[in-house]
Scaffold this active site. Structure first.
Site, PDB file in Angstrom:
ATOM      1  N   CYS A 158      40.074  42.253  40.417  1.00 19.55           N
ATOM      2  CA  CYS A 158      39.146  41.835  41.462  1.00 19.55           C
ATOM      3  C   CYS A 158      38.004  42.820  41.621  1.00 19.55           C
ATOM      4  O   CYS A 158      38.055  43.942  41.123  1.00 19.55           O
ATOM      5  CB  CYS A 158      39.868  41.588  42.781  1.00 19.55           C
ATOM      6  SG  CYS A 158      40.807  42.962  43.454  1.00 19.55           S
ATOM      7  N   CYS A 159      36.940  42.336  42.287  1.00 20.73           N
ATOM      8  CA  CYS A 159      35.746  43.128  42.541  1.00 20.73           C
ATOM      9  C   CYS A 159      35.074  43.506  41.217  1.00 20.73           C
ATOM     10  O   CYS A 159      34.768  42.644  40.397  1.00 20.73           O
ATOM     11  CB  CYS A 159      36.118  44.344  43.384  1.00 20.73           C
ATOM     12  SG  CYS A 159      34.725  45.205  44.132  1.00 20.73           S
ATOM     13  N   ILE A 160      34.861  44.780  40.946  1.00 19.46           N
ATOM     14  CA  ILE A 160      34.216  45.231  39.715  1.00 19.46           C
ATOM     15  C   ILE A 160      35.190  45.324  38.539  1.00 19.46           C
ATOM     16  O   ILE A 160      34.789  45.421  37.383  1.00 19.46           O
ATOM     17  CB  ILE A 160      33.514  46.600  39.941  1.00 19.46           C
ATOM     18  CG1 ILE A 160      32.591  46.973  38.778  1.00 19.46           C
ATOM     19  CG2 ILE A 160      34.549  47.684  40.219  1.00 19.46           C
ATOM     20  CD1 ILE A 160      31.437  46.032  38.569  1.00 19.46           C
ATOM     21  N   THR A 220      38.733  37.580  40.785  1.00 21.43           N
ATOM     22  CA  THR A 220      38.117  37.175  42.049  1.00 21.43           C
ATOM     23  C   THR A 220      37.121  38.251  42.450  1.00 21.43           C
ATOM     24  O   THR A 220      37.279  39.425  42.087  1.00 21.43           O
ATOM     25  CB  THR A 220      39.172  36.953  43.146  1.00 21.43           C
ATOM     26  OG1 THR A 220      38.557  36.342  44.292  1.00 21.43           O
ATOM     27  CG2 THR A 220      39.820  38.252  43.581  1.00 21.43           C
TER      28      THR A 220
END
Length: 247
Positions: A158-160, A220
């Site tokens: 998730c995220c980066i 995500t």
């Protein structure tokens, strides 16, 4: 408790409920990169991952590389300090002390792996923060991702964190949210870097996850979106559910 005269449907419901709450169903390795959004793991994302895994009855073990952080950031001021800190020791803050050296991870002992975001992914697990698409990934992190992928075991990011997959899994599909930069999506330029590396970026909302079935890769956007924490929590939950389905 199932009575002797229970119907087949009652039995199915009871078994289903046992599976929902039975611990140790799926063994998941969670990879941390320190503690704190600006120089380590994003704490809300890590907590969301752990809550959703706990609710699903998964058995979790946390790992982190035993290396120095790229730098230490004063999170109140957003500025680097002169301190030096260990990624492993900082990750122990999130893991309540129960974190293992990534170098000891045995892929055969797990069914899936999940990597929360935070700048630690781009600073400690790789040097994406400095070199962007020309970055390199820490050898132990590269080994984890490639080994789980080769074994056909799902990966959640998730995220980066999806940029790690983009660097290591050719032509994979990921989401980091949206590809048009605005106040809500301040990091949308990352989608362009994904595409430039030959991978597919799929636009998704903050409470959604994208599943690359071919690579068993679930992503995500989390805090790549300027969104309320409960929406990020829901998106991480969607990612965790899809990872467990694939495990």
């Amino acid at each position: 408790m199932i009575s002797p005269d229970s119907s087949d449907s009652d039995l199915c419901v009871s078994v289903s409920r046992c599976r929902c709450f039975c611990p140790y169903t799926v063994r998941v390795a969670v990879l941390l990169s320190g503690c704190g959004v600006y120089d380590g793991t994003e704490v809300h994302e890590a907590s969301a991952v752990l809550v959703h895994l706990s609710r699903a009855g998964a058995k979790v073990q946390m790992f982190a590389p035993n290396i120095p952080q790229m730098h230490v950031v004063n999170h109140r001021e957003g500025k680097p300090t002169e301190e030096t800190r260990s990624v492993l020791e900082e990750s122990a803050r999130i893991a309540r002390g129960e974190v293992s050296d990534l170098a000891t991870l045995d892929v055969s002992a797990f069914d899936a792996a999940i990597i929360p975001g935070g700048f630690g992914v781009a600073k400690n697990l790789s040097d994406w923060a400095v070199k962007s698409k020309d970055c390199s990934v820490h050898p132990d992190v590269e080994k984890l991702i490639k080994s789980f992928h080769k074994a056909g075991k799902p990966l959640g990011m998730c995220c980066i964190a999806p940029v790690l997959a983009v660097k290591l899994l050719p032509a994979c599909e990921v989401t980091v949210g949206q590809d048009k930069e605005c106040e809500k999506w301040p990091y949308a330029q990352t989608a362009g870097a994904v595409k430039s590396l030959g991978c597919k970026h799929v636009n998704r909302e903050v409470d959604e996850a994208h599943v690359d079935m071919k690579n068993k890769l679930v992503t995500t956007c989390a805090f790549m979106c300027n969104a309320p924490v409960h929406q990020v929590f829901d998106g991480v939950g969607a990612m965790v559910r899809e990872v467990l389905k694939l495990a």
